[in-house]
Design a protein around this motif. Structure first.
Motif, mmCIF file in Angstrom:
data_model
loop_
_atom_site.group_PDB
_atom_site.id
_atom_site.type_symbol
_atom_site.label_atom_id
_atom_site.label_comp_id
_atom_site.label_asym_id
_atom_site.label_seq_id
_atom_site.Cartn_x
_atom_site.Cartn_y
_atom_site.Cartn_z
ATOM 1 N N PRO B 223 -28.735 0.188 11.346
ATOM 2 C CA PRO B 223 -29.077 1.001 12.680
ATOM 3 C C PRO B 223 -28.471 2.234 12.908
ATOM 4 C CG PRO B 223 -27.280 -0.600 12.607
ATOM 5 C CD PRO B 223 -27.939 -0.608 11.227
ATOM 6 N N ILE B 224 -28.958 3.218 13.566
ATOM 7 C CA ILE B 224 -28.356 4.366 14.040
ATOM 8 C C ILE B 224 -27.583 4.277 15.131
ATOM 9 C CG2 ILE B 224 -28.928 6.754 14.958
ATOM 10 C CD1 ILE B 224 -30.161 6.534 12.174
ATOM 11 N N LEU B 225 -26.176 4.402 15.046
ATOM 12 C CA LEU B 225 -25.407 4.091 15.820
ATOM 13 C C LEU B 225 -25.149 5.206 17.120
ATOM 14 C CD1 LEU B 225 -22.501 2.468 13.925
ATOM 15 C CD2 LEU B 225 -24.444 1.224 15.013
ATOM 16 N N PHE B 226 -25.226 6.477 16.273
ATOM 17 C CA PHE B 226 -24.986 7.633 17.203
ATOM 18 C C PHE B 226 -26.108 8.711 16.732
ATOM 19 C CE2 PHE B 226 -20.876 5.374 16.659
ATOM 20 C CZ PHE B 226 -20.619 5.156 17.832
ATOM 21 N N VAL B 227 -26.417 9.414 17.781
ATOM 22 C CA VAL B 227 -27.312 10.324 17.695
ATOM 23 C C VAL B 227 -27.306 11.641 18.554
ATOM 24 C CG1 VAL B 227 -29.358 9.403 18.944
ATOM 25 C CG2 VAL B 227 -29.867 10.836 16.939
ATOM 26 N N GLY B 228 -27.531 12.751 18.278
ATOM 27 C CA GLY B 228 -27.443 13.837 18.999
ATOM 28 C C GLY B 228 -28.289 15.125 18.494
ATOM 29 N N ARG B 229 -28.523 16.146 19.201
ATOM 30 C CA ARG B 229 -28.861 17.219 18.844
ATOM 31 C C ARG B 229 -28.195 18.478 19.258
ATOM 32 N NH1 ARG B 229 -34.477 17.386 17.548
ATOM 33 N NH2 ARG B 229 -35.430 15.873 18.525
ATOM 34 N N LEU B 230 -28.108 19.269 17.738
ATOM 35 C CA LEU B 230 -27.127 20.626 18.133
ATOM 36 C C LEU B 230 -27.992 21.684 19.104
ATOM 37 C CD1 LEU B 230 -26.300 21.642 14.244
ATOM 38 C CD2 LEU B 230 -24.828 20.584 16.350
ATOM 39 N N GLU B 231 -27.168 22.134 20.091
ATOM 40 C CA GLU B 231 -27.630 23.201 20.929
ATOM 41 C C GLU B 231 -26.798 24.249 20.882
ATOM 42 O OE1 GLU B 231 -30.419 22.821 22.780
ATOM 43 O OE2 GLU B 231 -30.586 20.643 22.617
ATOM 44 N N ALA B 232 -27.486 25.408 21.087
ATOM 45 C CA ALA B 232 -26.770 26.681 21.194
ATOM 46 C C ALA B 232 -25.614 26.498 22.390
ATOM 47 C CB ALA B 232 -27.551 27.753 21.115
ATOM 48 N N VAL B 233 -24.569 27.106 22.090
ATOM 49 C CA VAL B 233 -23.505 27.333 23.061
ATOM 50 C C VAL B 233 -23.575 28.697 23.877
ATOM 51 C CG1 VAL B 233 -21.037 27.294 23.871
ATOM 52 C CG2 VAL B 233 -21.836 25.937 21.980
ATOM 53 N N PRO B 234 -24.032 28.551 25.144
ATOM 54 C CA PRO B 234 -24.370 29.869 25.899
ATOM 55 C C PRO B 234 -22.971 30.777 25.635
ATOM 56 C CG PRO B 234 -24.585 27.939 27.471
ATOM 57 C CD PRO B 234 -24.047 27.619 26.079
ATOM 58 N N ARG B 235 -23.329 32.246 25.427
ATOM 59 C CA ARG B 235 -22.499 32.783 25.115
ATOM 60 C C ARG B 235 -21.677 33.388 26.554
ATOM 61 N NH1 ARG B 235 -23.199 35.895 19.987
ATOM 62 N NH2 ARG B 235 -25.001 34.751 19.105
#
Lengths: 189, 235
Positions: B223-235
């Motif tokens: 099973p996939i326990l954790f998942v997320g997407r990389l997002e750009a951090v606002p400058r």
């Protein structure tokens, strides 16, 4: 610099955009490029090799090269489709040379399209933005046109062309060079 | 021998594209392409003149198994894409599309270097992903930056059940399958350099539960326990 990567999502299945996306390591774009271009490219390799298994080998190697070297395509120097065609033809020609090009096409496609009927080539190439090329080809002497098509489309060597057209081997090379120069001058006129 | 006379060079390029050269001669031209820009440009011009002739051949469906052979061939050539960086002409370097699409490895490093030469480099964009499930509070943070790798940190380190391992996965936008980024050690911290992973906005990062030693198939099996997407951090 990386913020623009989001724009890399390919919306149009046009070979050029797909090839750029492949250069950006987009595997789905490679798949889409394969789906849209493989039938054309397989036909090109098959025409040169007359052997489905060898043509499949050429296409497999060419698409592996596409994955690794898509970044080498320079949009300023030519179309994506032309670049892909080149990759496949060079692989197919290498394989044909390795086999001594022993497999002569029983019915060269060039014989069907290189006749002297005016407009035959234009009709065939009209869909492909190659109308200008067709027009220039038709300005060549019939035998010369046939030689160039036998070489490009059917993958014939000089000696195979000599046998097919009925011209001494020594003159085939000179004629083809003359034909290439005439084509170049016509296309750039 | 590759001629130096421009007319002879151009005709040789034409014959190479046409395909009439004998094997030895064709090989010679092919080998010279990498270090002879004039020959390379002449070949490219002939390709764009002649390759439209391919349209004379009616399309023919390839064997149905060919696509899987392509995929297999790419996998066998190595999971890490080989990106041979060669110096390109400045015209190419100036083109925005080149910047937009050149991402991986040496090319990106060279691009960054070239940018440095013309103007002060902006700080690299930073990326952040919080990996969570619906039922738990945030458990992992992934940080990365353009041109660098990523660092995974456990906010609440905890061990998987005995006999199981946690495996980290990354899937760039557009990719059809995730790629293993390795097992997560008990202390819950993983630092990966850019040769292993090049973070990009939208990249999916996931953690799955696997047998000891990791997934045997190269794809998540548990099973996939954790998942997320990389997002750009606002400058």
């Amino acid at each position: 610099m990386f913020a623009t990567v989001k724009a890399a999502a390919v919306s149009a299945d046009e070979p050029g955009s797909l090839l750029l996306a492949v250069a950006a390591r987009d595997q789905q774009a490679l798949r889409r490029l394969y789906e849209s271009e493989a039938p054309r490219l397989f036909a090109v390799a098959l025409r040169i090799l007359h052997d489905r298994s060898a043509a499949a080998d050429a296409l497999q190697e060419a698409f592996i090269q596409v994955w690794h070297h898509a970044g080498r395509w320079d949009p300023a120097l030519g179309t994506a489709r032309g670049w892909l065609t080149g990759l496949v033809r060079y692989r197919a020609l290498d394989l044909a040379r390795a086999r001594g090009r022993e497999t002569l096409s029983p019915e060269p496609l060039a014989e069907e399209v290189a006749d002297d009927e005016p407009g035959a080539l234009e009709r065939l190439l009209a869909r492909e933005e190659s109308g200008r090329l067709a027009g220039c080809l038709e300005t060549l002497d019939g035998k010369n046109r046939r030689m160039i098509l036998l070489a490009f489309v059917d993958g014939f060597s000089h000696s195979q062309i000599a046998a097919s057209v009925g011209v001494p081997l020594g003159t085939v090379k000179a004629w083809i060079r003359r034909g290439l120069m005439a084509l170049r001058d016509c296309l750039e006129a | 021998m590759i001629p130096t006379d421009p007319d002879e060079l151009d005709l040789l390029a034409g014959e190479y594209v046409l395909g009439t050269l004998e094997a030895r001669h064709a090989l010679e031209v092919k080998a010279a392409l990498d270090h002879d820009p004039g020959l390379k440009a002449a070949v490219a011009r002939w390709e764009s003149r002649l390759n439209g002739l391919a349209a004379l051949v009616p399309p023919e469906p390839p064997p149905p198994d060919l696509w899987s052979r392509v995929v297999q061939g790419i996998a066998e050539a190595g999971a890490t894409p080989r990106v041979a960086y060669r110096r390109r002409r400045s015209r190419l370097l100036e083109r925005p599309s080149f910047w937009r699409w050149t991402t991986a490895g040496f090319a990106a490093a060279a691009a960054a270097l070239a940018l440095l030469l013309v103007r002060p480099a902006p700080p690299p964009e930073r990326y952040l992903a919080v990996l969570q499930t619906e039922s738990t509070s945030p458990a992992w943070v992934v940080e990365g930056q353009a041109g660098g790798g990523i660092v995974l940190t456990a906010l609440n380190p905890r061990q998987p059940e005995p006999g199981r391992a946690l495996e980290l996965w990354g899937q760039p936008p557009g990719a059809t399958a995730p790629r293993s980024l390795g097992l997560i050690p008990p202390e819950g911290r993983v630092a990966l350099d850019p040769t292993t992973v090049q973070p990009r906005p939208g990249m999916l990062i996931a953690i799955s539960l696997e047998p000891p030693g990791g997934s045997p198939t190269g794809q998540p099996t548990g099973p996939i326990l954790f998942v997320g997407r990389l997002e750009a951090v606002p400058r």
